[in-house]
Design an enzyme around this catalytic site. Structure first.
Site, mmCIF file in Angstrom:
data_model
loop_
_atom_site.group_PDB
_atom_site.id
_atom_site.type_symbol
_atom_site.label_atom_id
_atom_site.label_comp_id
_atom_site.label_asym_id
_atom_site.label_seq_id
_atom_site.Cartn_x
_atom_site.Cartn_y
_atom_site.Cartn_z
ATOM 1 N N CYS A 1 0.818 -1.214 0.000
ATOM 2 C CA CYS A 1 0.000 0.000 0.000
ATOM 3 C C CYS A 1 0.848 1.259 0.000
ATOM 4 O O CYS A 1 0.396 2.322 0.422
ATOM 5 C CB CYS A 1 -0.923 -0.009 1.211
ATOM 6 N N ASP A 2 2.091 1.145 -0.443
ATOM 7 C CA ASP A 2 2.996 2.284 -0.465
ATOM 8 C C ASP A 2 3.061 2.818 -1.890
ATOM 9 O O ASP A 2 3.270 2.048 -2.828
ATOM 10 C CB ASP A 2 4.381 1.792 -0.006
#
Ligand SMILES: *Cc1c(COP(=O)(O)O)cnc(C)c1O
Length: 372
Positions: free
Chosen positions: A321-322
């Site tokens: 989720c980066d």
């Protein structure tokens, strides 16, 4: 790493197992062939820079193929090599070490140490009869990133260090590392000529000249001509050193192991030109943050059939989720790409398993050995 062995080819294995997690395929035959290319073609001793891929499978195969010395940078790498190849010689070529590391290295019977500053030479204490390779750095172009930015002595400092090693009763050698993925022999030529100048000015006969790693892997076409680089190295050493020819050593990492591994990733989602894969820069593609993305890949549908035809440039995202988890370059993949397909990236054996993190619960860590 979690490892298994299968008699199969990647496409059939992928169709049968339908892995939802990233998988490295390891081909020991390719590793052995590449090691042979180095042993037969390089005009000196070939050692392996363990950091490129420290998997015991790799160390073991290289030792079996006749590798008798390894370039290690830490106590953990020393322990790893000793475990798998107990009689191998260890070259400790990390030029900055803590006192505790020096003591541990001594207990491993290191046969060659590198230094790039007087204070680190002092730290080694008694060096009588011990090979000390002074690490030279030049401002050099041609590598994908510059190793001289961290370690290495200038030519003037190298001259002083060579004299110092000789004065202390050590066995003076010289080493350098031109960078990684150097595509042309010029990087080595400049270093070898500088090495000869340093030895001459110091009034020292070099025991050995270690020309480092940095040899190119087949990340993009065409397949690099390693023999041409080896021949140019031999030629340049003969010209530069004349009768005081040092014995040659090299310590490749990338070029030995890259082609022996492929990384199979699965397409999680497609949206416009964006493709979401199940691994990215925090996993097996970690070094692609710094190196351009390799375009050497093959795509298979989930039934194992080859996806061919016209290509389309894709923006590639990893699974975390980066927002940094995205390849810096676009990668060409077939127009017909679908969710659930497998993208097989070739030549992924270097700086991949070693750099894969578990960030966000992802990261390639499964190795499947394929025996044809
Ligand atoms: C990393 C390293 C190598 C191997 O470099 P490659 O580009 O992978 O061949 C060799 N020698 C030293 C000192 C290194 O730090």
């Amino acid at each position: 790493m979690y490892t298994e062995t299968y008699r199969s080819d990647p496409a059939r294995w992928l169709a049968r197992e339908a892995p939802d997690e990233p998988v490295f395929f390891y081909n020991p035959i390719k590793l052995e062939a590449q090691a042979r290319r180095f042993h037969e073609g390089f005009p000196g001793e070939v050692t392996y820079a363990v950091k490129a891929n420290p998997d015991p499978l790799v160390i073991e195969a290289l030792a079996r193929g006749g590798m008798t010395a390894f370039d290690v940078a830490s106590p953990e790498e020393m322990a790893l090599v000793r475990d798998v190849a107990p009689s191998a010689r260890l070259h400790y070529h990390n030029p900055v070490r803590s006192k505790a590391e020096v003591a541990t290295a001594r207990s491993y019977g290191i046969t060659s140490w590198s230094v790039d500053r007087e204070s680190e030479l002092d730290k080694l204490g008694d060096i009588v009869g011990v090979e000390i390779a002074v690490r030279l750095k030049l401002p050099v172009a041609g590598a994908v990133y510059d190793f001289g930015a961290k370690f290495g002595a200038s030519e003037a400092q190298t001259v002083d260090l060579l004299r110092s090693v000789a004065a202390r009763g050590g066995v003076p050698s010289l080493t350098f590392h031109p960078g990684t993925q150097c595509r042309a022999a010029e990087a080595w030529v400049a270093y070898i000529e500088a090495a000869a100048r340093c030895a001459q000015e110091a009034g020292v006969t070099l025991h050995r000249l270690n020309v480092g790693g940095g040899f190119p892997a087949h990340r993009e076409d065409p397949d690099p001509d390693l023999q041409a680089i080896f021949d140019r190295i031999a030629e340049t050493v003969a010209q530069a050193f004349g009768p005081d020819l040092p014995k040659l050593v090299c310590e490749p990492g990338r070029a030995l192991v890259a082609s022996a591994f492929e990384l199979a990733l699965r397409v999680k989602a497609i949206s416009g030109t964006a493709v979401f894969l199940n691994d990215g820069i925090y996993g097996g593609l970690s070094e692609w943050r710094d190196l351009q993305a390799s375009q050497r890949l093959t795509v298979y549908a989930s039934d194992g059939s080859l996806r061919g035809g016209a290509l389309r440039e894709r923006e590639v995202f990893g699974p975390t989720c980066d927002s940094l988890d995205r390849l810096s370059d676009r990668v060409a993949m077939p127009m017909s790409l679908e969710e659930g397909d497998f993208v097989l990236f070739h030549a992924c054996g270097a700086y991949s398993t070693a750099l894969s993190t578990r960030f966000n619960g992802y990261g390639a860590r499964r190795i499947v050995t394929l025996i044809a």
